[in-house]
Design an enzyme around this catalytic site. Structure first.
Site, PDB file in Angstrom:
ATOM      1  N   GLY A 319      -6.309   6.121  -2.595  1.00  0.00           N
ATOM      2  CA  GLY A 319      -4.944   7.160  -2.455  1.00  0.00           C
ATOM      3  C   GLY A 319      -4.825   7.903  -1.071  1.00  0.00           C
ATOM      4  O   GLY A 319      -3.873   7.881  -0.877  1.00  0.00           O
ATOM      5  N   TRP A 322      -4.131   5.333   1.287  1.00  0.00           N
ATOM      6  CA  TRP A 322      -2.769   5.021   1.387  1.00  0.00           C
ATOM      7  C   TRP A 322      -1.786   5.785   2.283  1.00  0.00           C
ATOM      8  O   TRP A 322      -0.881   5.124   2.756  1.00  0.00           O
ATOM      9  CB  TRP A 322      -2.183   4.860  -0.316  1.00  0.00           C
ATOM     10  N   HIS A 323      -2.388   6.919   2.322  1.00  0.00           N
ATOM     11  CA  HIS A 323      -1.298   8.039   3.358  1.00  0.00           C
ATOM     12  C   HIS A 323      -1.456   7.672   4.513  1.00  0.00           C
ATOM     13  O   HIS A 323      -0.315   8.020   5.154  1.00  0.00           O
ATOM     14  CB  HIS A 323      -1.936   9.467   2.735  1.00  0.00           C
ATOM     15  N   GLY A 324      -2.660   7.283   5.112  1.00  0.00           N
ATOM     16  CA  GLY A 324      -2.470   7.088   6.684  1.00  0.00           C
ATOM     17  C   GLY A 324      -3.864   6.337   7.047  1.00  0.00           C
ATOM     18  O   GLY A 324      -4.783   6.283   6.395  1.00  0.00           O
ATOM     19  N   PHE A 470       3.940   7.527   6.260  1.00  0.00           N
ATOM     20  CA  PHE A 470       3.300   6.701   5.615  1.00  0.00           C
ATOM     21  C   PHE A 470       3.893   5.465   4.973  1.00  0.00           C
ATOM     22  O   PHE A 470       3.184   4.667   4.199  1.00  0.00           O
ATOM     23  CB  PHE A 470       2.991   7.630   4.364  1.00  0.00           C
TER      24      PHE A 470
END
Length: 470
Positions: A319, A322-324, A470
């Site tokens: 997770g 996933w953001h960056g 993102f």
């Protein structure tokens, strides 16, 4: 095209005016065309990528739905996952992984000359990739029949209110609304306008106002005082919440003007009394996606405590990634994974049960304070551009040096004055529509004050939403 831009202020009424004059199927075609115009406003070249990904998943889902051969269905599912994640990986993570591999090799004394591509990140690719993947998995699980209309599926993926920053809406919720005729009621219009107003207020009057102060403090963690650094992370916690929750509320409000209901994405998360409750209230569409399509398939909490902690860590690590494409996001995810595992180890669900029962005593207040500060520590890594900056920020807080700046105290006080009463009122109502439960003259005065505050505090330049990266 930003929700808080003048271009969008012209775009939305024009689309609505045409939409209300059309029949259902024509409405869907109009919304699809409008969504592609909206997306292409940033960079028209990525419209092709969106269309390719959508068409590929549409036909794969139909083939999965049409066959009873379990092995064939699984192969098609894997093909979809690989294609979607490959596109996401190339555009978002190629340089991250090559640079990390080269750095690791150099640390072992093996210098490598790795290829570097300066790839422009397509806006919203993480969101529409996860949205499309959830559809494929739901069709594979037989939770949903594959739609036979490419227009309907393309609109499900690209519906412009949620396209670039969520919420990530499940096909089981959104696709039936697209497929059936929609009746626009007064409640849709009134609640939609209120959601847009509150979302704009969060973004323009609060998030964009504190943003320059956050940027200033995080740019020089080695020289700011301890008090200023603490205030700076509080301000960032307010900024990212108002920026992202504001976008989500505007997305839901705009969708309601078209007679469509999107998922709620925030429920006053900073009032949470445990980290588990925080993740039930923060970025709900992502946290439930990770739970249903990653944590539970990994085994969830079904195979003992050690496996549960492992699954929590893996889920939050992914997770975070996933953001960056930055290791700081991985550390942010790892911290939250450790928080969740620690909460499950020490307290189980007891604190959440008390919170759900509505009690708020001394222990709940202590839980709120601890949870808020754990979240703020993790926010330092989320906001920092490098590990060095994050460690310098933490070292500055630990140094206990200097005194607070009066301007930072004033900005924090003003932001809390605007935010806390609004969130308290919404929490008290506990509905997905934040129409404040006050007499209409009071509501009218509050809404008028919001509009005045936005015009008074608005900057000359529209500041992009944080989650657009993102």
């Amino acid at each position: 095209m930003l929700f808080n831009s003048w271009e969008f202020a012209l775009f939305l009424p024009a689309v609505l005016a045409a939409y209300y004059m059309l029949a259902h199927r024509a409405q869907n075609r109009l919304l699809l065309a409008a969504s592609y115009v909206f997306y292409g406003w940033w960079d028209y070249r990525f419209v092709t990528l969106l269309a390719f990904s959508t068409t590929f998943d549409f036909y794969l889902a139909r083939r999965i739905d049409a066959t009873e051969d379990r092995r064939r269905r699984k192969r098609l599912l894997v093909l979809s996952c690989v294609s979607n994640l490959t596109l996401l990986g190339v555009f978002k993570y190629f340089n991250f992984f090559t640079d990390s591999f080269a750095a690791a090799a150099a640390a072992l004394g093996v210098p490598l000359d790795m290829p570097t591509l300066r790839i422009i990140l397509p806006v919203g690719i993480s969101f529409y990739t996860f949205q499309s993947l959830s559809y494929i998995v739901d069709v594979y699980r037989r939770d949903l029949r594959a739609t036979g209309s490419l227009v309907d599926f393309a609109l499900f993926v690209s519906f412009f209110p949620h396209l670039v920053a969520g919420p990530i809406v499940r096909a089981t919720k959104l696709l039936p609304q697209i497929q059936m005729r929609r009746a626009i009621t007064w409640d849709h219009l009134s609640s939609g306008v209120v959601l847009i107003l509150i979302g704009l207020f969060r973004k323009v009057a609060i998030a964009d106002t504190v943003a320059p102060f956050v940027n200033e403090v995080f740019a020089r963690p080695g020289t700011e005082s301890t008090a200023n650094l603490v205030i700076g992370v509080y301000l960032f916690a307010i900024q990212i919440y108002c920026d992202f929750a504001g976008y989500s509320e505007m997305a839901r409000g705009i969708a309601r003007l078209f007679g469509i209901e999107l998922s709620e994405n925030f429920q006053q998360p900073y009032f949470s009394t445990s980290i588990t409750e925080f993740w039930r209230r923060w970025h709900i569409s992502l946290s439930t996606w990770l739970r249903d399509y990653l944590y539970i398939p990994l085994g969830g909490n079904r195979h003992g405590a050690a496996a549960t902690y492992r699954n929590l860590m893996l889920t939050m690590l992914l997770g975070g990634l996933w953001h960056g494409a930055n290791w700081t996001f991985v550390v942010w995810g790892a911290l939250h994974g450790a928080y969740l595992a620690g909460h499950k180890l020490l307290l189980g669900d007891r604190r959440d049960a008390r919170a759900d029962a509505g009690g708020f005593g001394l222990r709940a207040a202590a839980g709120l304070a601890i949870t808020l500060h754990l979240v703020c520590i993790a926010w330092i890594f989320f906001r920092a551009e490098t590990f060095g900056q994050a460690w310098q920020y933490l070292a500055g807080i630990a140094s206990l040096r200097g005194a607070p700046r009066a301007d930072l105290i004033a900005v924090l006080a003003a932001a809390l004055f605007m935010l806390v009463p609004l969130d308290l009122a919404q929490r008290k109502v506990r509905t997905s529509t934040p129409v404040l439960a006050w007499p209409w003259p009071v509501r009218a005065a509050v809404y008028a004050a919001m509009v005045l505050a936005m015009f008074a505090l608005r900057t000359d330049e529209s500041i992009p939403f944080i989650y657009f990266q993102f």
